[in-house]
Motif scaffolding. Structure first.
Motif: not given
Length: 552
Positions: A473-474, A476-477, A512, A546, A549-551
């Protein structure tokens, strides 16, 4: 084992990681010494980030993290907000960013050549030829056919400290050859006087006891030595660039049997330049089965420092003139004869016989930031000083502080800068770094500033941070985190090995969620024994970035 030598034993590993931050503070933000990372957004916490920070390798370390929403100015995370961290090359954000905004992305540092005297029938210049140094960092030596600059991630500026490098492809003497060709095209066939480099643009400054930097450069002021094995028991194969009579490299490297140890010695590593017959020797053992770092294939690269750039530049320019058909009566190798220079800034356009147009500064900024080129950042600070009417490193630091206070609102008590590159015990709070990033992202040159920053998983000193297999899931960073890196390493005073006193990232995250954040992430006091240990710290900081970025 990693090696270091400047400033005691501190150094910067610029080709890979370079440029992060360090700090000495007791505790990690929690009363029990365990890192606690809390956000102000609904009192959210970041347990995954805390888990990274609380790994055994960081038992004695201190972490800092600040995240600021670029649209609202809201501070979402502020761990150890008042700590003066060692920031290493994150400092380059300030020196490069200020010059970028002072001169503009398209500004070029152009290098002219003037004749002093008359050109007689037959093309004989009865007088001297003067190359006026402008501070052009590359002198055309990295320029690709399309005008871009060749900037390998594992750059030769760090070949000796990192253990290898990838050489750029363009001719490192391209600019000097172009100037020589223009001199010949002007009708000059012989110089009866001398050739001299006018290096008076700014006062020279010492770079880490290696050289006094002046506004003239040849191949980033290093001589590259590319090494490949021969047959066991024979000399290794060595090629040198740039080739010049200014310095002869003597090869005494033996090709060793499989399983022997790599052992290379450069003597002297800081050779004298400007005397006839100057030479340096590279010797030792190169195992035939050695696998070079980064490339996995030969050649293996080492470098000798060009300790007197003006002397070296004079020689290579004379050699280029002679290749172009222009004879020079003066000795090819000697000290740069500055005593024959005319009054500073007295040159007339009518006497100009050649001009090398430099690369736009946005491209130079990209080069400096991507690979953390220290001399380039130091020179940028002094060039910024020139835009404010001063011509020395100390004066440039003083006027920089004025601008940082007046334009960016930065409190001088929250940072300490020693040069333009982040050498030694350069310190700053996370608040200062994120405020500078936010200010530059709102400036007229924001696009060029962002483009110059290393990119997570893609480019520069963050390009190798790509391992998110444990948590897909990371991934995408990758490409969404842009940050300057900084590293400060010393001997470990309490035990054997080295100490990563500082590793940091300072830059921006395009999350994101679509929000953009300025951030700085810092860890200090991490014992290390190898470059692999340093890379693990980098990967952990990439993982934390990352997660943000995701959260967020």
């Amino acid at each position: 084992m990693l090696s270091s030598k400047q400033e005691g034993v501190s150094m910067e590993w610029r080709g890979l990681a370079l440029g992060l931050v360090v700090s000495f503070v007791v505790g990690c933000g929690g009363s029990d010494g365990i890192a606690q990372v809390s956000g102000q957004q609904g009192n959210a916490t970041f347990p995954e980030i805390a888990a990274v920070m609380n790994q055994p390798r960081y038992r004695e370390a201190t972490w800092g993290l600040r995240v600021v929403d670029l649209e609202s100015g809201e501070v979402l995370v502020d761990q150890n907000p008042d700590t003066l961290f060692y920031i290493g090359s994150v400092r380059k954000i300030f020196s490069v960013g200020l010059l970028l905004n002072a001169v503009g992305s398209e500004h070029t540092y152009d290098t002219p050549v003037f004749r002093q005297g008359t050109v007689e029938p037959g093309g004989v210049l009865e007088g001297n030829l003067v190359l006026v140094a402008s501070g052009d960092l590359t002198m055309g030596g990295r320029t690709n056919p399309d005008g871009s600059l060749s900037v390998p991630d594992s750059d030769h500026n760090e070949a000796n400290s990192l253990g290898n490098a990838i050489l750029s492809q363009p001719d490192p003497l391209r600019g000097y050859r172009r100037l020589a060709a223009q001199v010949a095209a002007s009708g000059i066939t012989r110089v009866s006087g001398d050739v001299v480099i006018d290096d008076r643009l700014f006062q020279p400054f010492n770079f880490r006891d290696e050289l006094d930097v002046r506004p003239i450069f040849v191949n980033d002021n290093v001589v590259d030595v590319s090494i490949s094995p021969g047959s066991v028991g024979s000399l290794a194969t060595v090629t040198v660039r740039p080739l010049s009579s200014a310095l002869t490299i003597v090869n005494e490297i033996q090709t060793g049997a499989a399983g022997t140890e790599l052992d290379l010695d450069l003597e002297p590593e800081l050779p004298e330049i400007g005397v006839p017959g100057a030479s340096a020797t590279i010797s030792g053992n190169l195992p035939i089965d050695f696998v070079p770092l980064f490339t996995g294939a030969f050649p293996l690269v080492r470098t000798f420092r060009i300790t007197q750039p003006s002397n070296f530049a004079r020689t290579v320019f004379i050699e280029a003139l002679e290749e172009a058909g222009v004879e020079v009566d003066a000795a090819t190798v000697k000290a740069n004869p500055t005593g024959i220079l005319p009054a500073k800034d007295s040159y007339q356009l009518v006497d100009r016989v050649a001009l090398l147009e430099g690369s736009p500064y946005a491209r130079l900024a990209d080069y400096i930031l991507k690979i953390s080129y220290n001399i380039g950042a130091d020179t940028s600070l002094v060039l910024f000083g020139l835009t404010r009417g001063v011509d020395s490193m100390p004066a440039a630091l003083a006027v920089e502080q004025e601008v940082l206070s007046q334009r960016f609102g930065l409190d001088p008590s929250q940072y300490r800068f020693l040069d333009g590159s982040g050498g030694g015990e350069t310190t700053a709070t996370n608040k200062v770094v994120t405020a500078m990033v936010a200010g530059l992202l709102q400036s007229q040159e924001a696009e060029s500033f962002v483009a110059g920053l290393p990119v997570l998983g893609e480019a520069g000193s963050l390009g190798f941070v790509t391992d998110f297999a444990a948590d897909p899931t990371l991934a995408g960073a990758i490409g969404k985190v842009r940050a300057k890196t900084g590293t400060y390493v010393t001997l470990n005073a309490t035990e054997d090995g080295l100490l990563a006193r500082g590793q940091a990232l300072g830059g921006m995250i395009e999350a994101r969620s679509g929000r953009r954040f300025a951030y700085q992430l810092v860890v200090n006091n991490v014992p290390i024994e190898s470059i692999e240990d340093l890379m693990r710290i980098f990967q952990d900081e990439g993982t934390i970035s990352a997660i943000l970025w995701r959260d967020l």
